[in-house]
Design a protein around this motif. Structure first.
Motif, PDB file in Angstrom:
ATOM      1  N   ARG A 142      -6.784   8.279  -4.176  1.00 46.64           N
ATOM      2  CA  ARG A 142      -6.350   8.261  -5.730  1.00 46.64           C
ATOM      3  C   ARG A 142      -6.208   7.054  -6.141  1.00 46.64           C
ATOM      4  O   ARG A 142      -5.744   6.118  -5.637  1.00 46.64           O
ATOM      5  N   VAL A 143      -6.702   6.822  -7.296  1.00 46.82           N
ATOM      6  CA  VAL A 143      -6.750   5.438  -7.861  1.00 46.82           C
ATOM      7  C   VAL A 143      -5.384   4.955  -8.395  1.00 46.82           C
ATOM      8  O   VAL A 143      -4.900   3.794  -8.563  1.00 46.82           O
ATOM      9  N   SER A 144      -4.404   6.018  -8.752  1.00 51.08           N
ATOM     10  CA  SER A 144      -2.878   5.810  -9.123  1.00 51.08           C
ATOM     11  C   SER A 144      -2.150   7.142  -8.864  1.00 51.08           C
ATOM     12  O   SER A 144      -2.634   7.959  -9.067  1.00 51.08           O
ATOM     13  N   ARG A 145      -0.936   6.859  -8.563  1.00 50.27           N
ATOM     14  CA  ARG A 145       0.092   7.898  -8.243  1.00 50.27           C
ATOM     15  C   ARG A 145       0.312   8.492  -9.481  1.00 50.27           C
ATOM     16  O   ARG A 145       0.506   9.881  -9.629  1.00 50.27           O
ATOM     17  N   TYR A 146      -0.152   7.916 -10.657  1.00 48.62           N
ATOM     18  CA  TYR A 146       0.372   8.590 -11.907  1.00 48.62           C
ATOM     19  C   TYR A 146      -1.064   9.263 -12.568  1.00 48.62           C
ATOM     20  O   TYR A 146      -0.861  10.161 -13.509  1.00 48.62           O
TER      21      TYR A 146
END
Length: 282
Positions: A142-146
């Protein structure tokens, strides 16, 4: 140890024979007891004939021509779990070209990484495109947790890397990792099923490890582009194109986003269709 190896095939006999032969001989080198299952979706070329001639020990499971990858693999797994006692499931694509020792390496890394933990671990392989210039399939992070967005992970040559989900071009799955002998979610027909498996497995506390180095070559198949002088026609065609079963069919994307992307799933569901419709033509 009993290994069940599973792939799906449809109308590419020369590639299927190559990959199944490679899997056969690499599994044979491990000394484990194994059976290879090929789910063939009504190929009208010589796939079944060629496999029966060159690899008579391979079990061929018939499927329908519109089953596509996920449904064919699910049918294959249902057959295996009903008729075969296995300890590990090895899944692979029928168009991979394996490097020497790729499959024994998966078993070696799985054994090494499970020695010091009680975690359930699935291990997947990485593939280079035929140009050898970029990762075509493998593990994804995933590139970001958001953001509900993933990128392909470049493997390390020194250690396995934990990833969030995977392409099932080559993956080794201990049976203990298959909750209630459940493999791919039954509702999927083609894409999303392997991503969904990885995300659901990670959600249950399992770990997905990307094996060291590269395990072979597998050609990347980018989507074709739509061009038109008319913005409206071009947008409509792009939207129709992206809804194809091998791209982002709405029914299955909705299911995938609803199961995996949290409260913002309606937003993530709509993104590719809005982008396809609104992007300006070149």
């Amino acid at each position: 140890m009993n290994i069940a190896a599973l792939c799906a095939s449809h109308n590419r006999s020369h590639l299927t024979l190559r990959s199944v032969q490679q899997v056969f001989y690499q599994l044979k080198s491990t000394g484990f007891h194994f059976t290879i299952f090929v789910v063939d979706s009504e190929s009208d070329d010589d796939t079944v004939i060629v496999l029966n001639k060159h690899l008579p020990l391979v079990q061929i499971i018939p499927a329908k021509s519109d089953d596509f990858w996920a449904r064919a693999m699910s049918k294959g797994f249902d057959f295996i779990s009903t008729h075969y006692n296995f300890d590990h499931l090895l899944v692979f694509n029928d168009d991979i070209d394996l490097f020497d020792n790729a499959i024994p390496q998966l078993f070696k890394e799985l054994e090494f990484n499970t020695k010091t933990t009680d975690d359930q671990i699935v291990i997947c392989g990485s593939f280079l495109d035929k140009t050898l210039s970029f990762v075509s399939y493998g593990g994804l992070k995933r590139v970001s947790r958001y953001l509900f967005k993933f990128s392909k992970q470049t493997p390390s040559f020194e250690c396995c890397i934990q990833v969030d989900t995977l392409n099932m071009n080559l993956a080794l799955i201990p049976r203990i990792c298959l909750l209630h002998d459940d493999f791919l979610y039954h509702a999927y027909q083609h894409g999303y099923a392997d991503y969904d498996f990885g995300l659901q497995f990670s959600k249950r506390g399992g770990k997905i490890l990307l094996c060291k180095g590269y395990q072979g070559i597998c050609e990347h198949h980018p989507p074709s582009q739509i061009h038109s002088k008319s913005f409206l026609i071009s947008s409509f065609l792009r939207l129709k194109h992206i809804c194809h079963i091998k791209r982002q069919p709405p029914k299955y994307r909705l299911l995938y986003c609803w199961r995996n992307s949290g409260l913002l799933w309606p937003f993530y569901f709509l993104i590719p269709y809005l982008r396809a419709f609104l992007s300006s033509h070149e």
